[in-house]
Write a protein that holds these residues in place. Structure first.
Motif, PDB file in Angstrom:
ATOM      1  N   HIS A  57       5.402   3.439   2.219  1.00  0.00           N
ATOM      2  CA  HIS A  57       5.137   2.600   2.260  1.00  0.00           C
ATOM      3  C   HIS A  57       4.675   1.487   3.042  1.00  0.00           C
ATOM      4  O   HIS A  57       5.083   1.385   4.271  1.00  0.00           O
ATOM      5  N   LYS A  58       3.543   1.246   2.986  1.00  0.00           N
ATOM      6  CA  LYS A  58       2.796  -0.208   3.706  1.00  0.00           C
ATOM      7  C   LYS A  58       2.266  -1.413   3.333  1.00  0.00           C
ATOM      8  O   LYS A  58       2.966  -1.148   2.471  1.00  0.00           O
ATOM      9  N   HIS A  59       1.706  -1.885   4.015  1.00  0.00           N
ATOM     10  CA  HIS A  59       0.603  -2.896   3.597  1.00  0.00           C
ATOM     11  C   HIS A  59      -0.398  -2.711   3.883  1.00  0.00           C
ATOM     12  O   HIS A  59      -0.823  -2.046   4.055  1.00  0.00           O
ATOM     13  N   PHE A  60      -1.588  -3.217   2.747  1.00  0.00           N
ATOM     14  CA  PHE A  60      -2.797  -2.971   2.682  1.00  0.00           C
ATOM     15  C   PHE A  60      -3.875  -2.900   3.891  1.00  0.00           C
ATOM     16  O   PHE A  60      -4.419  -2.391   4.789  1.00  0.00           O
ATOM     17  N   TYR A  61      -3.078  -4.188   4.975  1.00  0.00           N
ATOM     18  CA  TYR A  61      -3.975  -4.382   5.994  1.00  0.00           C
ATOM     19  C   TYR A  61      -3.817  -3.241   6.951  1.00  0.00           C
ATOM     20  O   TYR A  61      -4.324  -3.392   7.738  1.00  0.00           O
ATOM     21  N   ASP A  62      -3.005  -2.192   7.089  1.00  0.00           N
ATOM     22  CA  ASP A  62      -2.409  -1.060   7.441  1.00  0.00           C
ATOM     23  C   ASP A  62      -3.575   0.575   7.407  1.00  0.00           C
ATOM     24  O   ASP A  62      -3.857   0.774   7.651  1.00  0.00           O
ATOM     25  N   ILE A  63      -4.282  -0.586   6.056  1.00  0.00           N
ATOM     26  CA  ILE A  63      -5.515   0.656   6.200  1.00  0.00           C
ATOM     27  C   ILE A  63      -6.717   1.428   6.659  1.00  0.00           C
ATOM     28  O   ILE A  63      -6.232   2.770   6.595  1.00  0.00           O
ATOM     29  N   VAL A  64      -6.155   0.147   8.314  1.00  0.00           N
ATOM     30  CA  VAL A  64      -7.025   0.738   9.590  1.00  0.00           C
ATOM     31  C   VAL A  64      -6.105   2.146   9.322  1.00  0.00           C
ATOM     32  O   VAL A  64      -7.293   3.011  10.202  1.00  0.00           O
ATOM     33  N   LEU A  66       0.927  -1.268   0.061  1.00  0.00           N
ATOM     34  CA  LEU A  66       0.219  -0.140  -0.090  1.00  0.00           C
ATOM     35  C   LEU A  66       0.506   1.428  -0.210  1.00  0.00           C
ATOM     36  O   LEU A  66       1.512   1.602   0.757  1.00  0.00           O
ATOM     37  N   MET A  67       0.780   1.896  -1.282  1.00  0.00           N
ATOM     38  CA  MET A  67       1.940   3.471  -0.730  1.00  0.00           C
ATOM     39  C   MET A  67      -0.034   4.366  -0.503  1.00  0.00           C
ATOM     40  O   MET A  67      -1.485   4.929  -0.850  1.00  0.00           O
ATOM     41  N   VAL A  68       0.424   5.011   0.418  1.00  0.00           N
ATOM     42  CA  VAL A  68      -0.317   6.148   0.689  1.00  0.00           C
ATOM     43  C   VAL A  68       0.396   7.242   0.664  1.00  0.00           C
ATOM     44  O   VAL A  68       2.144   8.087   1.071  1.00  0.00           O
ATOM     45  N   LEU A  69      -0.047   7.892  -0.388  1.00  0.00           N
ATOM     46  CA  LEU A  69      -0.155   9.492  -0.610  1.00  0.00           C
ATOM     47  C   LEU A  69      -0.478  10.565  -0.212  1.00  0.00           C
ATOM     48  O   LEU A  69      -1.995  10.868  -0.241  1.00  0.00           O
ATOM     49  N   ASN A  70       0.051  12.016   0.288  1.00  0.00           N
ATOM     50  CA  ASN A  70      -0.033  12.958   1.134  1.00  0.00           C
ATOM     51  C   ASN A  70      -0.906  13.566  -0.249  1.00  0.00           C
ATOM     52  O   ASN A  70      -0.015  14.445  -0.401  1.00  0.00           O
ATOM     53  N   ARG A  71      -2.083  14.353  -0.131  1.00  0.00           N
ATOM     54  CA  ARG A  71      -2.506  14.632  -2.044  1.00  0.00           C
ATOM     55  C   ARG A  71      -1.875  16.959  -1.170  1.00  0.00           C
ATOM     56  O   ARG A  71      -2.220  16.850  -2.435  1.00  0.00           O
ATOM     57  N   GLY A 109     -11.337  -2.843  -4.400  1.00  0.00           N
ATOM     58  CA  GLY A 109     -12.239  -4.151  -3.408  1.00  0.00           C
ATOM     59  C   GLY A 109     -11.077  -4.583  -3.335  1.00  0.00           C
ATOM     60  O   GLY A 109     -11.801  -5.655  -2.579  1.00  0.00           O
ATOM     61  N   LEU A 110     -10.460  -5.915  -4.575  1.00  0.00           N
ATOM     62  CA  LEU A 110     -10.403  -6.433  -4.469  1.00  0.00           C
ATOM     63  C   LEU A 110      -9.289  -7.177  -3.107  1.00  0.00           C
ATOM     64  O   LEU A 110      -8.922  -8.626  -2.500  1.00  0.00           O
ATOM     65  N   HIS A 111      -7.953  -5.770  -2.230  1.00  0.00           N
ATOM     66  CA  HIS A 111      -7.344  -5.865  -1.567  1.00  0.00           C
ATOM     67  C   HIS A 111      -8.360  -6.873  -0.110  1.00  0.00           C
ATOM     68  O   HIS A 111      -7.813  -7.080   1.193  1.00  0.00           O
ATOM     69  N   PHE A 112      -9.626  -6.396   0.407  1.00  0.00           N
ATOM     70  CA  PHE A 112     -10.455  -6.446   1.551  1.00  0.00           C
ATOM     71  C   PHE A 112     -11.166  -7.566   1.856  1.00  0.00           C
ATOM     72  O   PHE A 112     -11.462  -8.151   0.891  1.00  0.00           O
ATOM     73  N   THR A 113     -10.805  -7.951   2.906  1.00  0.00           N
ATOM     74  CA  THR A 113     -10.939  -9.375   3.711  1.00  0.00           C
ATOM     75  C   THR A 113     -12.389  -8.764   4.226  1.00  0.00           C
ATOM     76  O   THR A 113     -11.931  -8.031   5.066  1.00  0.00           O
TER      77      THR A 113
END
Length: 348
Positions: A48-55, A36-41, A188-192
């Motif tokens: 640089h993270k992993h998708f489970y860090d989205i929380v 997961l790339m997190v971009l501050n707009r 949405g494919l990344h969500f469990t």
């Protein structure tokens, strides 16, 4: 309301160089382990993270909006009476058992030509050739068409994916339920289900819209100037419950975060001038590019998109073209996986 710079009106302004080996051919074993790339707009800062860090990037009171459209197993492999192989891809239901279809080889699919699928349990006749080369095809079968498709059809994977998909459900989101898309809403494919439960436990609301994704989403922009490009139309819908949740989120100061460009296009198509939501449906051909003023969306979770695509233009409208292209260059450098089965971006 956010107004971005009115820049980059040439299609070539959205080109970036992508090594072919970075195009993901298969999904990861576990959905939420993608990067997961997190971009501050506002600042352009990248993490640089992993998708489970989205929380960690969602706040109590925020609302996550997801497209619950389900992909139709719309790729049919059949034979003409002469024995020649034909591929028919369902694009749009026209009613009365007639569908707008993409047929290969097209020269063998003229009005009156017949095709048989499986052991003949599904048959078709070409009724019309449209201006764009698509065919109007009438189908003949017994029983329920969707059940026949489930038996005979294959997932219509994007043209850049050459590998065979072992598990068809990996090209569906875990929350898909409204059948009708020709391609998956891939962010949405990344969500469990477990990750969504963690999101809700944090006090983040979830809401669903429906936009049936057309194959036009993969069409390149052929015009030199993006203002000359005409978007394909897609059917989008919002129910009363989602409209209520979104209005409450806005009134309470929460952020509306779209999962995918299809959710974004749905909200921006259905929101009123004041940003308020009412239930409804419409065919939308909204084209979002830099200079667009967002009425509904405060954050976006999305995949990495094709060069010179309308999706890169949409993301650039939200975060700024230079910041987005810089982020893409960083993703290439860091060997992120691209496109449908690839990694994700979170833009806040």
């Amino acid at each position: 309301m956010v107004t971005n710079e009115n820049a980059g009106l040439q299609t070539r302004d959205y080109w970036y160089d992508l090594p072919e080996e970075l195009i993901a051919q298969t999904p990861l074993q576990k959905r939420d382990t993608s990067r997961l790339m997190v971009l501050n707009r506002e600042t352009g800062e990248i993490s640089h993270k992993h998708f489970y860090d989205i929380v960690d990037y969602l706040n109590p009171g925020d609302c996550l909006v997801m497209n619950d459209s389900r992909v139709l197993p719309a790729r049919l492999l059949g034979h003409r009476p002469t024995g020649g192989a034909v591929e028919v891809l369902l694009l749009r239901d026209l009613g009365d058992n007639r569908w707008e279809c993409l047929c290969k080889p097209g020269r063998k699919m003229l009005p009156g030509n017949e095709v048989s699928f499986g052991n003949g349990e599904l048959k078709a006749v070409v009724r019309e050739v449209q201006e764009d080369g698509n065919r109007v095809v009438e189908f003949f079968y017994e029983g329920i068409f969707l059940e026949v498709l489930e038996r005979l059809g294959k997932m219509p994977l994007p043209p850049y994916i050459k590998a065979e998909l072992v598990d068809q459900e990996r090209y569906q989101t875990v929350y898909s339920r409204e059948v009708g898309s020709a391609a998956a809403p891939t962010a949405g494919l990344h969500f469990t289900n477990e990750l969504l439960e963690k999101v809700r436990e944090k006090g983040v609301k979830t809401a669903f819209v429906t936009l049936h994704v057309g194959l036009g989403t993969f069409r390149p922009v052929k015009a030199d100037t993006i203002l000359e490009h005409h978007m394909h139309s897609e059917l989008c819908m919002m129910n009363d419950e989602t409209a209520r949740i979104l209005n409450e989120t806005r009134q309470n100061g929460g952020r509306i975060i779209c999962v995918g460009t299809t959710s974004c296009r749905t909200l921006e198509s259905l929101a009123g001038e004041d940003g308020a939501f009412t239930a409804g449906s419409k065919w939308t051909d909204i084209f979002i590019y830099p200079g667009y003023t967002f009425r509904a969306m405060d954050g976006l979770i999305t995949n990495f998109h094709l060069p010179e695509s309308t999706l890169v233009m949409l993301v650039s409208a939200f975060a700024g073209r230079e910041r987005v292209l810089n982020a893409y260059a960083e993703a290439v450098k860091e060997r992120y996986r691209f496109f449908s089965f690839g990694d994700a971006m979170c833009i806040m």
